[in-house]
Design a protein around this motif. Structure first.
Motif, PDB file in Angstrom:
ATOM      1  N   ASP A   1      23.585  -9.533  31.073  1.00 42.03           N
ATOM      2  CA  ASP A   1      23.256  -7.877  30.490  1.00 42.03           C
ATOM      3  C   ASP A   1      21.592  -7.843  30.627  1.00 42.03           C
ATOM      4  O   ASP A   1      20.751  -8.484  31.285  1.00 42.03           O
ATOM      5  CB  ASP A   1      23.550  -8.126  28.962  1.00 42.03           C
ATOM      6  CG  ASP A   1      22.949  -7.702  27.529  1.00 42.03           C
ATOM      7  OD1 ASP A   1      23.976  -6.821  28.271  1.00 42.03           O
ATOM      8  OD2 ASP A   1      22.160  -7.703  27.513  1.00 42.03           O
TER       9      ASP A   1
ATOM     10  N   GLY B   1      24.900 -14.471  30.348  1.00 42.53           N
ATOM     11  CA  GLY B   1      24.708 -15.034  29.434  1.00 42.53           C
ATOM     12  C   GLY B   1      26.377 -15.970  29.540  1.00 42.53           C
ATOM     13  O   GLY B   1      26.466 -16.454  30.490  1.00 42.53           O
TER      14      GLY B   1
ATOM     15  N   GLU C   1      24.099  -4.338  19.124  1.00 42.18           N
ATOM     16  CA  GLU C   1      23.563  -3.570  20.030  1.00 42.18           C
ATOM     17  C   GLU C   1      24.672  -3.065  21.199  1.00 42.18           C
ATOM     18  O   GLU C   1      25.775  -3.675  21.452  1.00 42.18           O
ATOM     19  CB  GLU C   1      22.760  -4.674  21.472  1.00 42.18           C
ATOM     20  CG  GLU C   1      21.329  -5.393  20.561  1.00 42.18           C
ATOM     21  CD  GLU C   1      20.720  -5.808  22.140  1.00 42.18           C
ATOM     22  OE1 GLU C   1      19.405  -6.172  21.342  1.00 42.18           O
ATOM     23  OE2 GLU C   1      21.354  -5.873  23.135  1.00 42.18           O
TER      24      GLU C   1
ATOM     25  N   ASP D   1      27.204  -6.014  22.038  1.00 39.10           N
ATOM     26  CA  ASP D   1      25.604  -7.431  22.702  1.00 39.10           C
ATOM     27  C   ASP D   1      24.761  -7.564  20.828  1.00 39.10           C
ATOM     28  O   ASP D   1      23.981  -8.282  20.618  1.00 39.10           O
ATOM     29  CB  ASP D   1      24.664  -7.340  24.032  1.00 39.10           C
ATOM     30  CG  ASP D   1      23.935  -8.376  23.930  1.00 39.10           C
ATOM     31  OD1 ASP D   1      24.869  -9.458  23.787  1.00 39.10           O
ATOM     32  OD2 ASP D   1      23.408  -8.314  24.221  1.00 39.10           O
TER      33      ASP D   1
ATOM     34  N   SER E   1      23.158  -9.714  18.682  1.00 41.30           N
ATOM     35  CA  SER E   1      22.165 -10.769  18.471  1.00 41.30           C
ATOM     36  C   SER E   1      21.477 -11.154  17.181  1.00 41.30           C
ATOM     37  O   SER E   1      21.523 -10.318  16.368  1.00 41.30           O
ATOM     38  CB  SER E   1      20.970  -9.725  19.203  1.00 41.30           C
ATOM     39  OG  SER E   1      21.096  -9.272  20.748  1.00 41.30           O
TER      40      SER E   1
ATOM     41  N   GLN F   1      15.927 -15.277  18.523  1.00 44.25           N
ATOM     42  CA  GLN F   1      15.772 -14.992  19.382  1.00 44.25           C
ATOM     43  C   GLN F   1      14.559 -14.661  19.654  1.00 44.25           C
ATOM     44  O   GLN F   1      13.759 -15.497  20.442  1.00 44.25           O
ATOM     45  CB  GLN F   1      16.291 -13.881  19.738  1.00 44.25           C
ATOM     46  CG  GLN F   1      15.987 -12.392  20.784  1.00 44.25           C
ATOM     47  CD  GLN F   1      16.583 -11.275  21.270  1.00 44.25           C
ATOM     48  OE1 GLN F   1      17.408 -10.894  20.591  1.00 44.25           O
ATOM     49  NE2 GLN F   1      16.156 -11.009  22.383  1.00 44.25           N
TER      50      GLN F   1
ATOM     51  N   PRO G   1      16.373 -14.469  26.388  1.00 42.88           N
ATOM     52  CA  PRO G   1      17.595 -14.747  25.512  1.00 42.88           C
ATOM     53  C   PRO G   1      18.153 -16.055  25.797  1.00 42.88           C
ATOM     54  O   PRO G   1      18.055 -16.438  26.859  1.00 42.88           O
ATOM     55  CB  PRO G   1      18.382 -13.391  25.075  1.00 42.88           C
ATOM     56  CG  PRO G   1      17.458 -12.091  25.837  1.00 42.88           C
ATOM     57  CD  PRO G   1      16.737 -13.723  27.217  1.00 42.88           C
TER      58      PRO G   1
ATOM     59  N   LYS H   1      21.473 -14.650  21.810  1.00 41.96           N
ATOM     60  CA  LYS H   1      22.684 -13.872  22.223  1.00 41.96           C
ATOM     61  C   LYS H   1      24.207 -14.669  22.882  1.00 41.96           C
ATOM     62  O   LYS H   1      25.497 -14.366  22.746  1.00 41.96           O
ATOM     63  CB  LYS H   1      22.348 -13.351  23.400  1.00 41.96           C
ATOM     64  CG  LYS H   1      20.749 -12.289  23.098  1.00 41.96           C
ATOM     65  CD  LYS H   1      21.358 -11.734  22.991  1.00 41.96           C
ATOM     66  CE  LYS H   1      20.046 -10.238  23.051  1.00 41.96           C
ATOM     67  NZ  LYS H   1      19.977  -8.596  23.021  1.00 41.96           N
TER      68      LYS H   1
ATOM     69  N   THR I   1      29.843 -11.734  22.144  1.00 42.65           N
ATOM     70  CA  THR I   1      30.080 -10.565  22.658  1.00 42.65           C
ATOM     71  C   THR I   1      31.493  -9.917  22.789  1.00 42.65           C
ATOM     72  O   THR I   1      32.591 -10.789  23.374  1.00 42.65           O
ATOM     73  CB  THR I   1      29.101 -10.105  24.544  1.00 42.65           C
ATOM     74  OG1 THR I   1      28.005 -10.644  23.945  1.00 42.65           O
ATOM     75  CG2 THR I   1      29.303  -9.292  25.222  1.00 42.65           C
TER      76      THR I   1
END
Length: 405
Positions: free
Chosen positions: A132, A167, A200, A234, A236, A241, A250, A254, A258
């Motif tokens: 990401d 990720g 996100e 994404d 979060s 975080q 991250p 995260k 996703t």
């Protein structure tokens, strides 16, 4: 690798019109034709293409025409299809357009058009790796001002390279999958469910053809490797975080989930959407092809509990898709079929164009997601037929956290 064969896939000319009822002028007209994976009843999942409000079941049609590619359409993911490369993928697209426009094909094809209401859609790709990025200057600046109000909003490296993190491929899920509120450590070493769960709005790029370990992929080779795009959320956990991200970035804030859309829009459907990106200053290093890459003109809509809260525009993104891919591989890291890389949060210069709740609420606790909230991301772009196409939506509802161990 088996393909359709040049004789089986006629070249299309002009602006054909589909005979599929309701598809002409829709967000899923002939100029779109995204691929997905569907199942009907107890049948095994397989590859289809969307036209209007139907899925075209490609495998039996290809088998009836004795195309070797029929087995590819019987797979439970798009990976084999994506690995064919641009030339064969383009040939398949011409074949599909022919099926959906030529009157003499209708008796064969029409029985294999399945209404969307009769199918279950699943994760379209087997994700190999997930990376990401953080490509929006407006998002990065806003976050810097929120988190470091007394310092420079952008860190020193931000305008020199596309910042990113690696990720978890295993937690990429299909649109509609419930999102469990994560628990973890928060500031001061306390533990519990995240109280600052965020969205996100991003665009995801899906790799079709891999690359050789040790060989960087230049910006100019973007279309040789990227098969298409998906909508991407994404998710979060901002409090997790904030406690973990220094010094390595991250991690658990995260990696819990996703979400991506059910439909993968092929690059060919975006031919009319490429635009010049914003100016870059200072000029990036040569491997990032300053002045030679392009951005995308996509509009995004973020809806929370049925209310639109923001409309970001992808055209404002500072780092281009090709620059992200070039940076990802410049150290010799290889690509694999099914690799997914996200753009980072899409945010524009206006308050109503911010792509996450952290920005929209400017850090206020009340801005974040509660259990039971539902988020929907929607995307549209100019189509090659003169109208607009709509990328598949990304939907996710928030489920409460599991009991603390």
């Amino acid at each position: 690798m088996p393909g359709p064969g040049p004789d089986a896939v006629p070249e299309q000319h002009g602006e054909p019109t589909t005979w599929v009822p309701g598809a002409t002028g829709s967000l899923f007209d002939l100029d779109h034709l995204p691929y997905g994976v569907f199942a009907r009843g107890e049948e095994e999942p397989r590859v289809g293409v969307r036209i209007g409000d139907h899925v075209l079941d490609l495998a039996p049609i290809a088998a009836a025409q004795m195309l070797e590619v029929s087995r590819t359409f019987q797979q439970p993911s798009l990976n084999e299809l994506m690995g064919y490369g641009p030339e064969l993928v383009a040939a398949l697209r011409r074949w599909i357009v022919g099926l959906l426009t030529q009157a003499d094909e209708r008796p064969l094809v029409e029985p294999h058009l399945v209404p969307l209401t009769e199918v279950t859609l699943s994760l379209p790709i087997e994700v190999a790796d997930y990376v990401d990025f953080y490509a929006s200057e407006h998002h990065a600046t806003n976050v810097g001002r929120i988190l470091r109000p007394d310092g420079e909003p952008l860190l020193a490296n931000w305008k020199h390279l596309p910042v990113g993190y690696h990720g978890r491929a295993g937690t990429v899920v299909a649109s509609g999958t419930p999102i469990r509120r994560p628990s973890g450590q928060r500031r001061g070493g306390t533990f519990g469910p995240s109280a600052r769960l965020d969205v996100e709005a991003e665009l995801g790029f899906v790799v079709g053809v891999g690359s050789t370990l040790g060989t960087p992929v230049p910006c100019s080779a973007f279309a040789e490797h990227v098969f298409g795009v998906v909508g991407l959320n994404d998710w979060s956990a901002r409090d997790i975080q904030a406690w973990e991200y220094q010094p390595l970035g991250p991690f658990l804030g995260k990696s819990f989930a996703t979400s991506i859309s059910h439909w993968v829009t092929p690059l060919a459907a975006l031919d009319a959407a490429w635009v010049d990106p914003p100016p870059q200053d200072p000029e990036p290093l040569p491997y990032l092809a300053p002045g030679a890459t392009r951005g995308l003109d996509l509009d995004v809509e973020i809806e929370v509990n049925g209310r639109v809260v923001s409309r970001p525009a992808y055209r404002t993104m500072y780092w281009s898709p090709a620059q992200m891919l070039a940076h990802l591989t410049v150290n010799g890291a290889s690509l694999r079929t099914g690799d997914l890389f996200g753009s980072g949060t899409i945010s524009g210069p206006e308050p109503g164009q911010r792509g996450c709740l952290l920005e929209l609420g400017w850090g206020e606790e009340s801005a974040f997601l509660a259990d039971g909230d539902e988020v929907v991301l929607r995307y549209t772009a100019p189509g090659t037929g003169g109208g607009r196409i709509g990328l598949g939506e990304v939907r996710g509802g928030i489920a409460s956290a599991l009991p603390t161990p």
